[in-house]
Design an enzyme around this catalytic site. Structure first.
Site, PDB file in Angstrom:
ATOM      1  N   ARG B  54    -135.087  65.804 -29.391  1.00 13.06           N
ATOM      2  CA  ARG B  54    -134.391  67.095 -29.324  1.00 13.06           C
ATOM      3  C   ARG B  54    -133.129  67.023 -28.467  1.00 13.06           C
ATOM      4  O   ARG B  54    -132.086  67.546 -28.858  1.00 13.06           O
ATOM      5  CB  ARG B  54    -135.326  68.197 -28.846  1.00 13.06           C
ATOM      6  N   THR B  55    -133.205  66.401 -27.321  1.00  8.53           N
ATOM      7  CA  THR B  55    -132.012  66.334 -26.477  1.00  8.53           C
ATOM      8  C   THR B  55    -130.930  65.488 -27.141  1.00  8.53           C
ATOM      9  O   THR B  55    -129.749  65.828 -27.137  1.00  8.53           O
ATOM     10  CB  THR B  55    -132.374  65.752 -25.099  1.00  8.53           C
ATOM     11  N   LYS B  82    -135.104  42.800 -25.677  1.00  8.65           N
ATOM     12  CA  LYS B  82    -135.007  41.340 -25.595  1.00  8.65           C
ATOM     13  C   LYS B  82    -134.743  40.901 -24.159  1.00  8.65           C
ATOM     14  O   LYS B  82    -134.360  39.759 -23.918  1.00  8.65           O
ATOM     15  CB  LYS B  82    -133.896  40.839 -26.512  1.00  8.65           C
ATOM     16  N   ARG B 104    -130.131  58.926 -21.150  1.00  5.38           N
ATOM     17  CA  ARG B 104    -131.485  59.354 -20.797  1.00  5.38           C
ATOM     18  C   ARG B 104    -132.207  58.105 -20.320  1.00  5.38           C
ATOM     19  O   ARG B 104    -132.157  57.064 -20.990  1.00  5.38           O
ATOM     20  CB  ARG B 104    -132.172  59.944 -22.030  1.00  5.38           C
ATOM     21  N   HIS B 132    -131.710  66.882 -14.780  1.00  2.00           N
ATOM     22  CA  HIS B 132    -131.410  67.087 -16.197  1.00  2.00           C
ATOM     23  C   HIS B 132    -130.375  68.213 -16.221  1.00  2.00           C
ATOM     24  O   HIS B 132    -130.679  69.349 -16.571  1.00  2.00           O
ATOM     25  CB  HIS B 132    -132.693  67.483 -16.943  1.00  2.00           C
TER      26      HIS B 132
END
Lengths: 428, 317
Positions: B54-55, B82, B104, B132
């Site tokens: 959603r963000t 990796k 994020r 946030h």
């Protein structure tokens, strides 16, 4: 026979201060006195304006070899030690493989001899693999010259196992050293638990996790009568617990690191992993407690917990970066700059007091007198210098003091009668 | 403004400025063709080290409405798996020419750390338990619009209920709401409060702490519920979700005790039956979907503030 003559300095040892020159031959002090005349083939070390003291002994270094040679080797760590005025260092056992067998401790000792910059004293593990489950072979390791045993990096969690370790150690004359941390209280912890971690959104490492294990172990010393040493104490309450134990006559000793008497958890505000260390940086009140503990002798020794980490490992998010910071090359200067203690007491906490705990009081931290082994530090207590990470001898760069101007600099270090540092530079 | 990392870095005036800019962006979003060329040629990269559809979608929509080029980089399909370091990842993508990273990360502080390895602007889209900031801005915008409080939140009573300790939304909202003048109360069992608040109020936190939701309900202007994660029981932070619901969940009975004008908010995703025991669709005060809608406009405002120039907007708006 040519001699090494240290001229113009002020001697400082457990018998006080006096101006005198020191002549050294075949690894031993052969003459002490004012105005010694060097012969033509003598080597002269100028010590004008300097203090000449017994070499320092660091009870707590991580040399990373074997296993993490990208971060440090016994040679590079020994060079950092020599530049810091140390003539002996106790190498922590959290290598890979861990120092829980005669083969590994002999390897570490041999690498130290090969480097030839200071005496590297391998510690042994309390438990096999530092896993906290089975006793390491103390008898064999003690016979191989190991005196200090610790699972450093981990505390021994099981009280029954710790009790048995102390009981088993009793006839061997060794010292068990605890990294005090109740692991269930510090799961995922990144920094000191307090207002700062609350704001930064980071899991906290409560002071209680150290103090609970310290309290438990003090009681085990009372029960068993076997001496214990407490590593890198970081809280004011810990200092108080040790003070009380000593007042009751219990056989405990303790150390504190320079970063725990100079830096607070506020340093983590920029999320720079160079300030992540275990136990974590704490509060101003804890710094005051540590300083008071050093000043009144509750804390016996200043130990660095020198913990090199390769640069890329410290370029990770704070919760993923390994804990630890460099310490060998800045310890003396931080003590002189930050501690309100007579220089003689600072040198005691860096030299003969830790030498006794490490079991090397027969050859390190000795009085400066004829016949004694020539392990000496020569430093200018007034010299100012700025910490530049790239100029440090350690293979890693993770000093939290980059750019800081400090007072007090080692000019020469003499190890086993050999000049290993001359004019602030390593000779080998 | 070069980066948006934390609400802490913003003054009240800056927050007001962003909310006013959001009004313009909301107007653009309401047009038949909700797209302007303000950020044409700018490259906005979403860098999500932790999943959040959603963000990410909200930022992506915001960037596209401003005509920025967008690129998605997610951990599951990347070199991070990796063993590539954070620094190498950032430097590599930066070398392709990036104007802004929307980041994020599950580690608190990672967006701040990233600023040292790139010249691009960094927008914090959520870091660990820390911050946030666009969530806080969209929450402020939602309250400002729904309660018609354009001049600030003076005297507004807001309760944030739930797992404060592990919540970047709570940390951001507390700072933003308080900066705009609201009286903020945090409601949670002590185990779900940050250490600084476990023993009561702290000078660092402009809030009042309470453990009694029921006594607060009639006086609230905003009831803000946080998601309570099921794994909290494993850490002995809660006895059971059932008990949490009984003490802190929004039931129909509790909803009935709210003032008629009071808003109910949630950052999503909701745990139905845990913190949200009532159907939010039946709550007249629920603005939960408004939060989602406003999220796009707020993120347009943030991206425009970081990458645009005022002239572009005047020409196009």
């Amino acid at each position: 026979m040519s001699r090494l003559v240290i001229t113009g300095g002020t001697l400082l040892d457990q018998y006080g201060e006096r101006a005198a020159d020191v002549a050294i031959a075949a690894g031993r002090i052969v003459e002490v006195g004012a105005g010694l005349q060097p012969a033509a083939d003598d080597t002269v070390l100028a010590a004008d304006g300097c203090v000449v003291s017994p070499g320092f002994v660091d009870l707590h270094v991580h040399l990373r070899e074997p296993g993490k040679e990208e971060a440090e080797t016994i040679e590079t760590g020994s060079r950092a030690a020599a530049l810091g005025g140390f003539t002996a260092v106790v190498a922590m056992p959290n290598t890979d493989p861990a120092q829980d067998s005669v083969a590994v401790v002999q390897f570490v000792r041999a690498q130290g001899v090969r480097a030839g910059l200071c005496e590297v004293l391998p510690s042994g593990c309390i438990t096999v693999g530092r896993a906290g489950e089975m006793l390491a072979p103390y008898g064999e390791l003690a016979a191989a010259g190991v005196h200090l045993f610790t699972d450093d990096g981990n505390g021994v969690q099981d009280p029954q196992l710790m009790r048995r370790a102390l009981e088993y150690a009793k006839p061997l004359g060794i010292v068990l050293a605890q990294h005090c941390e109740v692991a269930s209280l510090t799961k995922g912890a990144v920094m000191h638990e307090g207002s700062c971690c609350s704001r930064l959104g980071l899991p906290g490492w409560p002071a209680l996790a150290e103090e609970l294990m310290l309290f438990r172990d003090i009681e085990l010393v009372r029960l068993t009568g076997v001496p214990m040493h407490f590593l890198h104490l970081s809280t004011a309450r810990s200092v108080q617990l040790v003070r009380q134990a000593k007042a009751e006559g219990l056989a405990v000793t303790a150390e504190a690191t320079p970063h725990h008497f100079t830096l607070t958890d506020e340093q983590l505000s920029g999320y720079d992993p160079v300030f992540k260390v275990n136990p974590p940086l704490r509060t101003r009140a804890d710094i005051d407690g540590i300083k008071a503990g050093l000043a009144d002798g509750t804390l016996d020794a200043i130990a660095t917990d020198h913990a090199p980490h390769a640069p890329h490992t410290k370029e990770a998010p704070l919760d993923q970066a390994p804990p630890g910071m460099l310490g060998l090359e800045t310890a003396l200067a931080l003590a002189i700059t930050e501690l309100d203690m007579p220089l003689a007491e600072i040198v005691a906490a860096l030299s003969w007091k830790p030498a006794a705990i490490a079991g090397v009081g027969d050859r390190h931290g000795r009085p400066i007198a004829v016949g004694e082994p020539a392990n000496l530090a020569v430093f200018d207590p007034g010299a100012e210098w700025t910490v530049v990470p790239a100029r440090l001898a350690s293979k890693s760069r993770n000093t939290p003091y980059a750019g800081r101007t400090l007072q007090g600099k080692v000019r020469h270090t003499v190890f086993n009668g050999n000049v290993v540092v001359r004019d602030g530079a390593a000779t080998r | 403004m070069k980066h948006l990392l934390s609400i802490e870095d913003l003054t009240a005036d800056q927050i007001h400025g962003l909310l006013e800019l959001t009004d313009h962006m909301a107007e653009i979003s309401s047009r038949p063709i909700p797209k302007v060329p303000a950020l044409r040629g700018k490259n906005v990269v979403s860098l999500f080290f932790e999943d959040s559809t959603r963000t990410r979608t909200s930022f992506d929509t915001a960037a596209k409405r401003l005509s920025a080029d967008t690129m998605n980089f997610s951990v599951s399909s990347s070199s991070v798996n990796k063993g590539e370091s954070l620094r190498d990842t950032i430097e590599t993508i930066s070398a392709m020419g990036v104007d802004a990273f929307v980041v994020r990360h599950k580690s608190s502080g990672a967006p701040l750390q990233i600023t040292q390895w790139t010249n691009a602007s960094i927008v914090n889209a959520g870091d660990g338990w820390h911050q946030h900031p666009t969530q806080a801005l969209l929450d402020c915008y939602t309250i400002r619009t729904a309660l018609n409080r354009r001049d600030g939140f003076d005297g507004l009573r807001i309760a944030i209920v739930g797992d404060i300790k592990h919540s970047r939304v709570a940390r951001s909202d507390v700072q933003a709401f308080a900066a705009l003048g609201a009286d903020v109360t945090l409601v949670a069992p002590p185990t779900l409060l940050p250490p600084a608040l476990v023993n009561g109020n702290s000078p660092d936190w402009p809030v009042t702490v309470s453990h009694d939701l029921d006594s607060l309900l009639p006086d609230l202007d905003v009831l803000y519920l946080l998601r309570v994660q099921r794994e909290r029981m494993d850490e002995a932070l809660l006895p059971s979700l059932h008990e949490y619901s009984a003490l802190y969940g929004l039931t129909a009975e509790r909803a009935a005790r709210l003032a008629p004008h009071a808003l109910v908010m949630h950052p999503g995703p909701m745990n139905r039956g845990v913190e949200m025991v009532v159907d939010p669709g039946e709550l007249p005060g629920s603005v939960i979907l408004n939060q989602v809608t406003n999220g796009v406009a707020v993120r347009m405002a943030v991206l425009f503030s970081l990458l645009g120039s005022g002239n572009d907007l005047k020409e196009t708006a």
